[in-house]
Write a protein that holds these residues in place. Structure first.
Motif, mmCIF file in Angstrom:
data_model
loop_
_atom_site.group_PDB
_atom_site.id
_atom_site.type_symbol
_atom_site.label_atom_id
_atom_site.label_comp_id
_atom_site.label_asym_id
_atom_site.label_seq_id
_atom_site.Cartn_x
_atom_site.Cartn_y
_atom_site.Cartn_z
ATOM 1 N N ASN A 149 0.826 -1.221 0.000
ATOM 2 C CA ASN A 149 0.000 0.000 0.000
ATOM 3 C C ASN A 149 0.854 1.261 0.000
ATOM 4 O OD1 ASN A 149 -2.165 -1.736 0.105
ATOM 5 N ND2 ASN A 149 -2.674 -1.339 2.231
ATOM 6 N N GLY A 150 1.989 1.219 -0.716
ATOM 7 C CA GLY A 150 2.847 2.394 -0.822
ATOM 8 C C GLY A 150 3.904 2.524 0.254
ATOM 9 N N THR A 151 3.935 1.627 1.231
ATOM 10 C CA THR A 151 4.918 1.660 2.312
ATOM 11 C C THR A 151 5.890 0.505 2.141
ATOM 12 O OG1 THR A 151 3.310 2.636 3.835
ATOM 13 C CG2 THR A 151 5.251 1.623 4.815
ATOM 14 N N ASP A 167 10.675 -0.389 8.259
ATOM 15 C CA ASP A 167 11.315 0.391 7.207
ATOM 16 C C ASP A 167 12.760 0.728 7.570
ATOM 17 O OD1 ASP A 167 11.278 2.539 8.976
ATOM 18 O OD2 ASP A 167 9.523 3.475 8.078
ATOM 19 N N LEU A 168 13.426 1.473 6.691
ATOM 20 C CA LEU A 168 14.844 1.768 6.863
ATOM 21 C C LEU A 168 15.106 2.603 8.109
ATOM 22 C CD1 LEU A 168 17.581 1.299 5.476
ATOM 23 C CD2 LEU A 168 17.255 3.470 4.270
ATOM 24 N N SER A 169 14.121 3.393 8.527
ATOM 25 C CA SER A 169 14.275 4.218 9.722
ATOM 26 C C SER A 169 13.989 3.460 11.011
ATOM 27 C CB SER A 169 13.351 5.443 9.631
ATOM 28 O OG SER A 169 13.644 6.211 8.477
ATOM 29 N N GLY A 170 13.610 2.193 10.892
ATOM 30 C CA GLY A 170 13.315 1.390 12.079
ATOM 31 C C GLY A 170 11.865 1.424 12.510
ATOM 32 N N VAL A 171 11.019 2.128 11.755
ATOM 33 C CA VAL A 171 9.597 2.227 12.106
ATOM 34 C C VAL A 171 8.892 0.938 11.702
ATOM 35 C CG1 VAL A 171 7.464 3.525 11.774
ATOM 36 C CG2 VAL A 171 9.669 4.713 11.772
ATOM 37 N N GLN A 176 -3.290 -5.116 8.186
ATOM 38 C CA GLN A 176 -4.264 -6.206 8.187
ATOM 39 C C GLN A 176 -4.295 -6.827 6.794
ATOM 40 O OE1 GLN A 176 -7.327 -3.535 10.683
ATOM 41 N NE2 GLN A 176 -8.199 -5.461 9.997
ATOM 42 N N ASN A 177 -4.227 -8.145 6.734
ATOM 43 C CA ASN A 177 -4.154 -8.826 5.440
ATOM 44 C C ASN A 177 -5.352 -8.512 4.557
ATOM 45 O OD1 ASN A 177 -1.707 -10.054 6.115
ATOM 46 N ND2 ASN A 177 -2.719 -11.806 7.057
ATOM 47 N N GLY A 178 -6.514 -8.341 5.168
ATOM 48 C CA GLY A 178 -7.706 -8.066 4.385
ATOM 49 C C GLY A 178 -7.744 -6.669 3.804
ATOM 50 N N LYS A 179 -6.871 -5.755 4.262
ATOM 51 C CA LYS A 179 -6.856 -4.371 3.782
ATOM 52 C C LYS A 179 -5.654 -4.093 2.879
ATOM 53 C CE LYS A 179 -9.505 -2.383 7.587
ATOM 54 N NZ LYS A 179 -9.548 -1.347 8.643
ATOM 55 N N ILE A 180 -4.924 -5.134 2.495
ATOM 56 C CA ILE A 180 -3.796 -4.950 1.587
ATOM 57 C C ILE A 180 -4.333 -4.893 0.160
ATOM 58 C CG2 ILE A 180 -1.696 -5.988 0.676
ATOM 59 C CD1 ILE A 180 -1.178 -7.183 3.405
ATOM 60 N N ASN A 181 -4.159 -3.735 -0.486
ATOM 61 C CA ASN A 181 -4.632 -3.569 -1.859
ATOM 62 C C ASN A 181 -3.548 -3.908 -2.874
ATOM 63 O OD1 ASN A 181 -7.175 -2.582 -0.982
ATOM 64 N ND2 ASN A 181 -6.273 -0.567 -0.634
ATOM 65 N N THR A 182 -2.322 -3.481 -2.604
ATOM 66 C CA THR A 182 -1.213 -3.762 -3.511
ATOM 67 C C THR A 182 -0.007 -4.229 -2.698
ATOM 68 O OG1 THR A 182 -0.421 -1.462 -3.425
ATOM 69 C CG2 THR A 182 -1.961 -2.043 -5.187
ATOM 70 N N ILE A 183 0.715 -5.185 -3.242
ATOM 71 C CA ILE A 183 1.933 -5.675 -2.615
ATOM 72 C C ILE A 183 2.965 -5.929 -3.711
ATOM 73 C CG2 ILE A 183 1.009 -8.037 -2.574
ATOM 74 C CD1 ILE A 183 2.724 -8.483 -0.051
#
Length: 305
Positions: A149-151, A167-171, A176-183
Motif C-alpha cells: 500500500n505504498g509503504t 522500514d529503513l528508519s526502524g519504524v 491487516q491482510n484483508g486491507k492490503i490492496n497492492t503488494i
C-alpha cells in the motif's frame, strides 16, 4: 417420590438402561473408535504430506528451504486444525442424537449464532482468508523487502491476520491482510538495480558504454561482490536526451536483497573509471559576467544546465 421407591420403577429403569446399552452403546463405542482412527489417519497423512513438500522444497535450488518449511508447516497446521473442528462437530452431533437429544433446535441456534458472529467478525474472517491465500500462493516471505500500500520495508513477521514491516528508519508498520490492496515484492527469487547514468553531450556514447561494461565485469569478478551477482551487467544503450545529459540505462541482476550493496559499489567504481578516462558527468554551471558600461557592482548571473 413414592414411585421411585417401588421395585417396579427400578425394574423399568434397569430394563430401559439395559436396552439402551445393548442397542446404543455399541454404536457410541464404534463412533469413538472411528473418531480416533480418523484423527490418527488424518494426522499421519498430513505429516507425510508435510515431509514430501519439505523434501521437494529442499531439492529445488530456487526455493528458500527455511521459508518454504515455515509456510508448509503453517498451511498444514491450518488444515489439521480445521479438519479436527469438523470431525469433533460431527461427533458431538451424532453423540447427542444417540442420547435421544433433538439436535435440530441446536443446529438452528448454532446457525443463527454463526450468522451473527459472521456479520460482527466479517473483517476478521476476511483478514484470515487473505492471509491464508497469501501463504498458499507464496506471495511474500519473512525477510523479503516489499512495498505494501505504498509503504516499503523488510518483512519481519507473517501471520494469518497481519503482516509486519520495518522500514529503513526502524519504524514498524502493521497491515491487516484483508486491507492490503497492492503488494510489490522486490526480493523474490532474484533482484535487480537499474542505473540511469548521465554523461555530457560531448562524450562518445560507445566509449562510455564500454567503460560501464568493463566496470560491471570487474565487479562480477570481485571475490566479495561477485557471488552476489547472478548475470553480467546489461547495457541497454542510450535511453534519453535529457536537458543537460545523455542518459544511458543499464541493469544489474543480483541475488535477493543484494542489489543495493552491489549498486553502491558499482557507482563508486564507475565514478573512478570516468575520472580516469576524463568522462564528464554534467552538473549545473554558474557563469558570472562583470559589466563594463553598467555599474561594476552589479552582477549578471546566468544558469547553464
Amino acid at each position: 417420590m413414592k414411585n421411585m421407591l417401588t421395585s417396579e420403577f427400578w425394574g423399568k429403569l434397569f430394563s430401559e438402561a439395559l436396552g439402551w446399552i445393548i442397542t446404543e452403546l455399541p454404536g457410541i463405542i464404534i463412533l469413538i473408535i472411528t473418531l480416533i482412527i480418523m484423527l490418527r489417519l488424518i494426522k499421519f497423512s498430513i505429516s507425510r504430506l508435510r515431509i514430501i513438500l519439505i523434501k521437494r522444497a529442499e531439492n529445488d535450488q530456487a526455493v528458500d528451504t527455511g521459508e518454504a518449511e515455515k509456510r508448509i508447516k503453517t498451511l498444514t497446521g491450518i488444515v489439521m486444525g480445521t479438519t479436527r473442528i469438523i470431525l469433533y462437530t460431527v461427533f458431538i452431533i451424532i453423540l447427542l442424537s444417540k442420547f435421544g437429544i433433538n439436535v435440530g433446535p441446536i443446529l438452528a441456534s448454532a446457525g443463527i449464532l454463526g450468522l451473527a458472529v459472521g456479520f460482527g467478525a466479517q473483517e476478521l474472517v476476511r483478514d484470515y482468508i487473505s492471509g491464508f491465500f497469501m501463504l498458499l500462493e507464496n506471495q511474500v516471505r519473512t525477510g523479503d523487502v516489499v512495498i505494501i500500500n505504498g509503504t516499503g520495508g523488510l518483512v519481519e513477521k507473517i501471520e494469518l491476520r497481519t503482516i509486519t514491516l520495518r522500514d529503513l528508519s526502524g519504524v514498524v508498520h502493521i497491515f491487516q491482510n484483508g486491507k492490503i490492496n497492492t503488494i510489490s515484492n522486490m526480493t523474490k527469487e532474484w533482484s535487480a538495480i537499474v542505473f540511469n547514468i548521465g554523461v555530457a553531450y560531448k562524450e562518445d556514447v560507445d566509449q562510455v558504454m564500454e567503460i560501464m561494461k568493463q566496470v560491471g565485469e570487474d565487479l562480477q569478478n570481485d571475490p566479495k561482490f561477485g557471488p552476489e551477482i547472478i548475470e553480467p551487467i546489461e547495457i541497454f544503450g542510450l535511453d534519453e536526451f535529457a536537458d543537460s545529459a545523455l542518459i544511458i540505462k543499464a541493469r544489474l541482476k543480483t541475488k535477493p536483497i543484494k542489489q543495493w550493496n552491489a549498486g553502491r559499489e558499482y557507482r563508486r567504481r564507475l565514478k573512478i573509471a570516468f575520472d580516469k578516462n576524463n568522462i564528464e558527468i554534467p552538473f549545473p554551471h554558474t557563469t558570472v559576467y562583470w559589466g563594463e558600461e553598467i555599474n561594476p557592482l552589479m552582477l549578471k548571473v546566468k544558469q547553464e544546465k
